[in-house]
Design an enzyme around this catalytic site. Sequence first.
Site, PDB file in Angstrom:
ATOM      1  CE  LYS A  30      -3.747   0.295   0.784  1.00  0.00           C
ATOM      2  NZ  LYS A  30      -5.157  -0.140   0.802  1.00  0.00           N
TER       3      LYS A  30
HETATM    4  N1  GLU Z   1      -7.222  -0.014  -2.413  1.00  0.00           N
HETATM    5  C1  GLU Z   1      -8.709  -1.509  -2.598  1.00  0.00           C
HETATM    6  C2  GLU Z   1      -8.317  -2.333  -0.871  1.00  0.00           C
HETATM    7  O1  GLU Z   1      -7.397  -1.806   0.200  1.00  0.00           O
HETATM    8  C3  GLU Z   1      -7.814  -1.943  -3.441  1.00  0.00           C
HETATM    9  C4  GLU Z   1      -6.416  -2.625  -3.335  1.00  0.00           C
HETATM   10  C5  GLU Z   1      -6.482  -3.436  -4.975  1.00  0.00           C
HETATM   11  O2  GLU Z   1      -7.450  -3.913  -5.860  1.00  0.00           O
HETATM   12  O3  GLU Z   1      -5.251  -3.499  -5.194  1.00  0.00           O
HETATM   13  O4  GLU Z   1      -8.512  -2.730  -0.949  1.00  0.00           O
END
Ligand code: GLU
Length: 425
Positions: free
Chosen positions: A110
Amino acid sequence: METVSKKPKDMYESVKEQFENAANLMGLNSNIKKILSATNNEIIVNFPVRLDNGEVEVFTGYRVQHNNALGPYKGGLRYHPSVDINAARALAIWMTWKCSLAGLPYGGGKGGIQIDPSKFSKSELERITRRFTYALGDNIGPDIDIPAPDVNTNSEMMAWIADTYMATKSPSNRNAFSHVVTGKPVGSGGLEGRDRATGYGVVVSIQAWADWKKTSLDGKKYIVQGYGNVGQWASIFMKEKGAILISVQDASGTIYNENGIDPEELLEFASKNNGNVNGFPKALELKSSTFFSLECDICIPAALGNQITENNAENIKAKLIAEGANGPINPDGESILLRNGVDIIPDILCNSGGVIGSYFEWLQNKSGELWIIDDVMPKLEKKVIHSFNSVVEAASEYHTDFRNAAYIVAIKRIEKTYIQRGVFP
Ligand code: GLU
């Protein structure tokens, strides 16, 4: 109410405590526990961007890669003033558990930039996004680390990321890299239905909970915090179930109508109001602090982390909290809720529809296929229901709550991989 002076645990402290609880309960192999307690890589990049007024500003971007035992790192990029290294760590770790629980061949990552995107023009945001992508270089890649949308980032930005990354590759095989990022617009390699995937998954998990409780969602009153991608789509799908949206809170304010707010009408209003819900003519304005204590059946926090803590958990009347956001409840808030008999569908299960949709997009790009929405949504539903059932099973096996159970299912899959493969060298 008693006054609590201690600062509530932040997201990073929360994720560490959640991991500790589950690891102890399942008796996680102590060596694997050491590995999973650390993040593999923490990338911080400072990069310059020319603003519209001709001045240059230096921005700081983060990408934390927690673990890749199951596959490439996967997870979103958020643009928000609250982004820092600890937030990125916490969110990356949650992605590892989320991808594992969903049975995806991914690890967790992330990142993001500590900015308030509303303070920048669209062309500034484009330059910031492209320069951030360039600065990340080959730390991301279709088989290395695959970003996606998160808070305040959208499909257009994902297209900029894909375009910038692909431009750094040789023209002869540029197109082999479009799955460096997911959540792209349909037409640029995006998946039909990825836009609604998270909100849909939230409602699939709520329906699975209702089936498990042998109740119906028809006529159930619910409240939503955050009317971004997740909150909007969850509300639209809850309407299809006959549930009644009585209050919405976002950064602009809190609106309330005991007879129901129509999610589509609200969306239309918000889209002409900078995305904000305040001023919606068919609802009353409430004091923000009253939101979580509203009388309702279901609460869907779909905004930021740490919204429900020891400071407000006692006031919650909902019987179910479905975590559309990542980390909206901290462990001290959760203890109070569990004591009061409130059910919680944990984030790593509840909002997993988004990354499941991303996985489908990645597969689609990898194989050069184009899937249609009618094929996508049932596949997604099946995966979320399967995860839900495995969590219910683990909860009964370990006599524990849904969060611990979800962690145990997720961690077991990673533990198995380490046991099978061993640790190099
Ligand atoms: N930001 C989203 C999450 O927290 C999607 C992450 C993704 O699709 O890689 O799950």
